[in-house]
Scaffold this active site. Structure first.
Site, PDB file in Angstrom:
ATOM      1  N   LYS A 174       0.835  -1.214   0.000  1.00  0.00           N
ATOM      2  CA  LYS A 174       0.000   0.000   0.000  1.00  0.00           C
ATOM      3  C   LYS A 174       0.873   1.270   0.000  1.00  0.00           C
ATOM      4  CE  LYS A 174      -3.555   2.691   0.419  1.00  0.00           C
ATOM      5  NZ  LYS A 174      -4.513   2.889  -0.670  1.00  0.00           N
ATOM      6  N   LYS A 243       1.764  10.605   5.121  1.00  0.00           N
ATOM      7  CA  LYS A 243       2.012   9.486   6.045  1.00  0.00           C
ATOM      8  C   LYS A 243       2.399   8.234   5.266  1.00  0.00           C
ATOM      9  CE  LYS A 243      -1.509   7.212   6.981  1.00  0.00           C
ATOM     10  NZ  LYS A 243      -2.262   6.116   6.418  1.00  0.00           N
TER      11      LYS A 243
HETATM   12  P1  NDP Z   1     -10.584   9.835   8.265  1.00  0.00           P
HETATM   13  O1  NDP Z   1      -9.726  10.922   8.827  1.00  0.00           O
HETATM   14  O2  NDP Z   1     -11.799  10.200   7.498  1.00  0.00           O
HETATM   15  O3  NDP Z   1     -11.035   8.865   9.470  1.00  0.00           O
HETATM   16  C1  NDP Z   1     -10.121   8.440  10.443  1.00  0.00           C
HETATM   17  C2  NDP Z   1     -10.809   7.508  11.414  1.00  0.00           C
HETATM   18  O4  NDP Z   1      -9.836   7.082  12.398  1.00  0.00           O
HETATM   19  C3  NDP Z   1     -11.940   8.184  12.199  1.00  0.00           C
HETATM   20  O5  NDP Z   1     -12.940   7.224  12.491  1.00  0.00           O
HETATM   21  C4  NDP Z   1     -11.216   8.621  13.483  1.00  0.00           C
HETATM   22  O6  NDP Z   1     -12.091   8.776  14.586  1.00  0.00           O
HETATM   23  C5  NDP Z   1     -10.307   7.435  13.700  1.00  0.00           C
HETATM   24  N1  NDP Z   1      -9.172   7.749  14.558  1.00  0.00           N
HETATM   25  C6  NDP Z   1      -8.147   8.603  14.288  1.00  0.00           C
HETATM   26  N2  NDP Z   1      -7.278   8.617  15.314  1.00  0.00           N
HETATM   27  C7  NDP Z   1      -7.751   7.752  16.249  1.00  0.00           C
HETATM   28  C8  NDP Z   1      -7.301   7.326  17.520  1.00  0.00           C
HETATM   29  N3  NDP Z   1      -6.165   7.806  18.068  1.00  0.00           N
HETATM   30  N4  NDP Z   1      -8.048   6.432  18.209  1.00  0.00           N
HETATM   31  C9  NDP Z   1      -9.183   5.951  17.667  1.00  0.00           C
HETATM   32  N5  NDP Z   1      -9.674   6.306  16.473  1.00  0.00           N
HETATM   33  C10 NDP Z   1      -8.956   7.201  15.764  1.00  0.00           C
HETATM   34  O7  NDP Z   1      -9.605   8.907   7.420  1.00  0.00           O
HETATM   35  P2  NDP Z   1      -9.935   7.982   6.150  1.00  0.00           P
HETATM   36  O8  NDP Z   1     -11.174   7.217   6.419  1.00  0.00           O
HETATM   37  O9  NDP Z   1      -9.781   8.791   4.920  1.00  0.00           O
HETATM   38  O10 NDP Z   1      -8.659   6.996   6.200  1.00  0.00           O
HETATM   39  C11 NDP Z   1      -8.604   5.890   7.088  1.00  0.00           C
HETATM   40  C12 NDP Z   1      -7.421   5.016   6.661  1.00  0.00           C
HETATM   41  O11 NDP Z   1      -7.648   4.559   5.327  1.00  0.00           O
HETATM   42  C13 NDP Z   1      -6.088   5.780   6.651  1.00  0.00           C
HETATM   43  O12 NDP Z   1      -5.055   4.932   7.060  1.00  0.00           O
HETATM   44  C14 NDP Z   1      -5.942   6.181   5.172  1.00  0.00           C
HETATM   45  O13 NDP Z   1      -4.583   6.385   4.832  1.00  0.00           O
HETATM   46  C15 NDP Z   1      -6.575   4.985   4.490  1.00  0.00           C
HETATM   47  N6  NDP Z   1      -7.127   5.221   3.156  1.00  0.00           N
HETATM   48  C16 NDP Z   1      -7.851   6.342   2.858  1.00  0.00           C
HETATM   49  C17 NDP Z   1      -8.373   6.516   1.570  1.00  0.00           C
HETATM   50  C18 NDP Z   1      -9.191   7.726   1.201  1.00  0.00           C
HETATM   51  O14 NDP Z   1      -9.436   7.913  -0.018  1.00  0.00           O
HETATM   52  N7  NDP Z   1      -9.659   8.547   2.142  1.00  0.00           N
HETATM   53  C19 NDP Z   1      -8.155   5.507   0.525  1.00  0.00           C
HETATM   54  C20 NDP Z   1      -7.458   4.320   0.976  1.00  0.00           C
HETATM   55  C21 NDP Z   1      -6.947   4.208   2.245  1.00  0.00           C
HETATM   56  P3  NDP Z   1     -12.811  10.215  14.903  1.00  0.00           P
HETATM   57  O15 NDP Z   1     -14.106  10.214  14.118  1.00  0.00           O
HETATM   58  O16 NDP Z   1     -13.016  10.199  16.371  1.00  0.00           O
HETATM   59  O17 NDP Z   1     -11.840  11.295  14.460  1.00  0.00           O
END
Ligand code: NDP
Length: 298
Positions: A174, A243
């Site tokens: 990834k 990241k």
């Molecule tokens: P978002 O920022 O939209 O969501 C992040 C999620 O992680 C939220 O539910 C957040 O909770 C939670 N979170 C963050 N920090 C913590 C913590 N310390 N403890 C518990 N929960 C936590 O990110 P995405 O959904 O965009 O991305 C999620 C993953 O998927 C990442 O690793 C990203 O790199 C990967 N990804 C993203 C893509 C995209 O197009 N967006 C595509 C493919 C992979 P809260 O609601 O409380 O903030």
């Protein structure tokens, strides 16, 4: 769960209902009973109300046979896993769809293994559009037999599921994939802004490039939809892409690979992050290319 069909899996749990996790968990909930947990609990409550999932406190995820996490970073997954590992039942499978780091995930897999819990790193690609369509590509690292057991669960949100190697291999693939995305995006931006300054409209240049050998996902989709339109919708933040590119740098180091082009991309993203901040869409990195050139890609 051994030898089971997907319907035999009583309950799944999904942790992290962000831009990716919310639609992934919605597909899961449409296929089987699904518990959801989110750090900001109101998000999980809203998900349950909209998608028929059941929002639960963190310790209640121990009811599930398959736990899927999709958090921002590996450090977040490790923190959450530390809080619940002692409650989990032997035989549980933890599938981590976070785009994460190989080495700390190997440590996490060992810790979970001490509780009889199997771990797969299973990051996804396809973006929020793929998550909403349920067509994500899953690249899984870990025991191949464990992956076969949970494949029917992951199929709820995946169009393709590929076993890529031992624990950590999914994260490595990834990270390199997303570094190639960043390289293609940045290179296309540099080329297009030069063509605009040479008097070629960006749409005309893209028409040619997308019928020629220089095309890429950024030239075919991201730049026409987000840059030329000046919309820059936020679906995948620059902070998350930076990241991933940082993780890839660790993969290159571990391989002893010079990789000067990919390392240069990592440097450029560090500059973009400093100039634009982590919360803009990753495609907004091209605003820096535009600023340096003195023209917009349009
Ligand atoms: P978002 O920022 O939209 O969501 C992040 C999620 O992680 C939220 O539910 C957040 O909770 C939670 N979170 C963050 N920090 C913590 C913590 N310390 N403890 C518990 N929960 C936590 O990110 P995405 O959904 O965009 O991305 C999620 C993953 O998927 C990442 O690793 C990203 O790199 C990967 N990804 C993203 C893509 C995209 O197009 N967006 C595509 C493919 C992979 P809260 O609601 O409380 O903030």
């Amino acid at each position: 769960m051994s030898g089971s069909t997907s319907r035999d899996v009583a309950t799944a749990a999904f942790l992290g209902l962000g831009a990716m996790g919310a639609p992934m968990a919605a597909h899961l909930a449409a296929a089987r009973p699904t518990l959801v947990w989110n750090r900001t609990s109101s998000v999980a409550e809203a998900h349950a109300a909209s998608h028929g999932s059941r929002d639960v406190p963190l310790d209640a995820i121990a009811e599930a046979e398959v736990i899927v996490s999709c958090l921002s970073r590996t450090v977040d997954v490790v923190d959450v896993a530390r809080q619940v590992a002692g409650d989990l039942r032997p035989g549980t499978v933890w599938v981590d769809c976070t785009s994460g780091e190989p080495e700390p995930s190997r440590v996490l897999a060992t810790r979970l293994g001490e509780h009889g819990v199997a771990y797969l790193d299973a990051p996804v690609s396809g973006g929020t559009a793929g998550a909403e369509a349920g067509t994500l590509t899953v690249m899984a690292g870990g025991d191949a037999d464990v992956l076969e057991r949970v494949r029917p669960v992951l199929a709820a949100f995946a169009g393709r599921i590929v076993h890529v190697g031992p624990v950590g291999a999914g994260h490595a693939v990834k990270a390199v994939n997303n570094t190639l995305l960043a390289a293609n995006l940045w290179a296309a931006g540099e080329g297009l802004v030069a063509l605009v300054r040479a008097g070629v409209p960006a749409t005309t240049a893209l028409e040619v490039i997308n019928a020629s050998s220089g095309r890429s996902f950024p030239t075919e989709v991201l730049i026409p939809e987000r840059v030329v339109t000046r919309e820059f919708p936020v679906t995948f933040t620059l902070g998350l892409l930076a990241k991933d590119v940082g993780i890839a740098r660790g993969v290159l180091d571990a391989a002893g690979s010079p990789a000067p082009v990919l390392r240069q991309v990592a440097e450029l993203l560090t500059v973009a992050l400093r100039e634009l901040g982590p919360d803009v869409d990753h495609v907004a990195a091209l605003q820096l290319v535009e600023r340096w050139a003195g023209s917009e890609i349009r």
